[in-house]
Design an enzyme around this catalytic site. Sequence first.
Site, PDB file in Angstrom:
ATOM      1  N   ASP A  54     148.176  51.681  18.241  1.00 50.06           N
ATOM      2  CA  ASP A  54     147.517  51.788  19.542  1.00 50.06           C
ATOM      3  C   ASP A  54     148.002  53.078  20.206  1.00 50.06           C
ATOM      4  O   ASP A  54     148.957  53.716  19.749  1.00 50.06           O
ATOM      5  CB  ASP A  54     147.800  50.541  20.389  1.00 50.06           C
ATOM      6  CG  ASP A  54     146.693  50.293  21.423  1.00 50.06           C
ATOM      7  OD1 ASP A  54     145.885  51.212  21.674  1.00 50.06           O
ATOM      8  OD2 ASP A  54     146.654  49.181  21.996  1.00 50.06           O
ATOM      9  N   ASP A  96     141.424  54.965  25.400  1.00 51.26           N
ATOM     10  CA  ASP A  96     140.318  54.345  26.128  1.00 51.26           C
ATOM     11  C   ASP A  96     140.863  53.803  27.446  1.00 51.26           C
ATOM     12  O   ASP A  96     142.082  53.714  27.626  1.00 51.26           O
ATOM     13  CB  ASP A  96     139.706  53.205  25.291  1.00 51.26           C
ATOM     14  CG  ASP A  96     140.742  52.173  24.881  1.00 51.26           C
ATOM     15  OD1 ASP A  96     141.764  52.568  24.291  1.00 51.26           O
ATOM     16  OD2 ASP A  96     140.552  50.978  25.172  1.00 51.26           O
ATOM     17  N   ALA A 121     140.218  45.267  26.788  1.00 53.42           N
ATOM     18  CA  ALA A 121     140.535  44.711  28.109  1.00 53.42           C
ATOM     19  C   ALA A 121     140.293  43.207  28.181  1.00 53.42           C
ATOM     20  O   ALA A 121     139.874  42.667  29.202  1.00 53.42           O
ATOM     21  CB  ALA A 121     139.763  45.432  29.209  1.00 53.42           C
ATOM     22  N   CYS A 154     154.461  20.324  13.011  1.00 51.59           N
ATOM     23  CA  CYS A 154     154.068  21.315  12.004  1.00 51.59           C
ATOM     24  C   CYS A 154     154.994  21.191  10.799  1.00 51.59           C
ATOM     25  O   CYS A 154     156.090  20.649  10.905  1.00 51.59           O
ATOM     26  CB  CYS A 154     154.182  22.681  12.671  1.00 51.59           C
ATOM     27  SG  CYS A 154     154.179  24.099  11.596  1.00 51.59           S
ATOM     28  N   CYS A 159     155.705  24.035   8.756  1.00 52.74           N
ATOM     29  CA  CYS A 159     156.107  25.373   8.299  1.00 52.74           C
ATOM     30  C   CYS A 159     157.609  25.331   7.998  1.00 52.74           C
ATOM     31  O   CYS A 159     158.296  24.376   8.369  1.00 52.74           O
ATOM     32  CB  CYS A 159     155.759  26.415   9.363  1.00 52.74           C
ATOM     33  SG  CYS A 159     156.931  26.516  10.711  1.00 52.74           S
ATOM     34  N   CYS A 204     159.778  24.477  11.064  1.00 56.35           N
ATOM     35  CA  CYS A 204     159.655  23.107  11.581  1.00 56.35           C
ATOM     36  C   CYS A 204     160.145  22.073  10.571  1.00 56.35           C
ATOM     37  O   CYS A 204     160.586  20.993  10.953  1.00 56.35           O
ATOM     38  CB  CYS A 204     158.211  22.835  11.983  1.00 56.35           C
ATOM     39  SG  CYS A 204     157.668  23.938  13.298  1.00 56.35           S
TER      40      CYS A 204
HETATM   41  N1  GUN Z   1     145.364  46.356  23.738  1.00 58.20           N
HETATM   42  C1  GUN Z   1     144.850  45.291  24.401  1.00 58.20           C
HETATM   43  N2  GUN Z   1     143.708  45.650  25.045  1.00 58.20           N
HETATM   44  C2  GUN Z   1     143.489  46.941  24.763  1.00 58.20           C
HETATM   45  C3  GUN Z   1     142.454  47.864  25.143  1.00 58.20           C
HETATM   46  O1  GUN Z   1     141.505  47.545  25.841  1.00 58.20           O
HETATM   47  N3  GUN Z   1     142.566  49.138  24.631  1.00 58.20           N
HETATM   48  C4  GUN Z   1     143.616  49.510  23.834  1.00 58.20           C
HETATM   49  N4  GUN Z   1     143.647  50.756  23.364  1.00 58.20           N
HETATM   50  N5  GUN Z   1     144.594  48.663  23.478  1.00 58.20           N
HETATM   51  C5  GUN Z   1     144.527  47.404  23.939  1.00 58.20           C
HETATM   52 ZN    ZN Z   2     156.063  25.250  12.419  1.00 59.33          ZN
END
Ligand code: GUN
Ligand code: ZN
Length: 500
Positions: free
Chosen positions: A93, A128, A196, A279, A281, A284
């Site tokens: 990101d 963005d 978002a 669970c 796993c 757990c």
């Molecule tokens: N991580 C969670 N939401 C978003 C987003 O809208 N844009 C970016 N770039 N990373 C995110």
């Molecule tokens: Zn578990």
Amino acid sequence: MRDHFEVRDHDAAGRIGRLEVPRAGVTVETPALLPVVNPNVLTVEPSRLRGEFGAEMLITNSYIIRSTDRIRDRVLGEGLHDFLGFDGAIMTDSGSFQLAEYGDIDVTTEEIIEFQRRIGSDVATPVDVPTPPDVDRERAERELETTERALADAEAAATGEMLVNAPVQGSTFPDLREAAGRHATTTDLDVFPVGAMVPLLNSYRYAEVVEAVRAAKRGLDPDAPVHLFGAGHPMMLALAVAAGCDLFDSAAYALMARDGRYLTVSGTEHLEEMEYFPCSCPVCAEHTPAELRKLDDDPDADASAGQLLAEHNLHVTFEELRRVKAAIRSGTLLDLVDRRARGHPAMLDGYRALLDHANELERTDPVSKDAFFYTSHESARRPEIRRHRDRLARLEVPDRLLLTESNAPSTHDYDAVWRVKPPFGPFPRALSETYPLTAEVPERLDDAAQVAAAEGVAALAEANPETAITLGHDGWPETALDAVPDRVETEDLRTLGRSE
Ligand code: GUN
Ligand code: ZN
């Protein structure tokens, strides 16, 4: 063109696909869940993610790496894969999330794309603007323009084999989301995150999540890979996949674990309040909640409660993802969504919002799959019922037609006798062994199934205005009979003593 993504199987708008990630030299099966790895806090060692949990791809944040002196040069030197010890695909990101949180970041799309390329990212992200929900339209439009410029800058900056995300924004305005999707499709970028969503996900506003995804998908190419940014709670995976999402990323497993929260497919529990783990796993199976709680008082313990909770959270999330894939293969994804919708009212809202788009889902829903199960009155709104109704209008009908719920043979003077089966409505007996008319329905039907069947009768009557139609129904309520056109003669089989 987008030849790096191939859809293999469909169910509702969900699909199993293969995303080729050339820079990593791997092909990732979707739906895929990308654990979020904070480069500063390795809650679960990334080297374990592939073998122990089945993660083929992870996501980390290039902006955090770039702004942390302690690690930046190391990551630049040895590359992201060696730094993290992960040999699958790595998405990065850009700092947009920090932009949304703090209002400002000190990097441009051009700079951060170049940085992502230099550290060896396989899928990069431009800067963005994640416009939050419920803002005024003017702000959503203005920020969308900034996002669209970021996509153009990313196109110009991207080189070589690295894939690049084209985030789709637009806040809670479906028409802006759709326009953003249409614009993103015209770029050369590769993966399409719906952005978002975190504020909506955190407050369980799943109906609006579904609306945003459906709107983005109306603008996007049908075979574009779609990522739901910030989504990874196991409760909502089936719903989000059925709405058409292919990639997910979850920080929830680690963030929730830090607060003692234990994820399940029907919500979130608190370790504090648990007496049993539901669970199986490894975490757990090997610990009771009481043992886990005590770990933090033990200075010699190998792992903290938070670490082990994070591992459970990942296990339960990947388990659900495999269940979702199996459901797509058998054509039972909406049955799974229906079950998940019973776990939380917000999920029921999400499922109902999805069914508002049954006509869109119908386009990608396979024509044949495992038996249709009628398990709730939401089942009456599934895409299969709409498809059956559309098909009815194309069937050939005689002049005088009896539609009946009764299976009993009877002497009559109609030209033909068709079955009526809620929730589908009428069909010629020759189709009764074909999907979805082989449906398993409960003995004690609800009004929604009968109303849906009545609407099927109405569709048939409307398509064939010359045909004289009589309907034999098994004690339908007024709500259903109101949906039957006046010109259809009705007989209650119960009062006639002819119901089975
Ligand atoms: N991580 C969670 N939401 C978003 C987003 O809208 N844009 C970016 N770039 N990373 C995110
Ligand atoms: Zn578990």
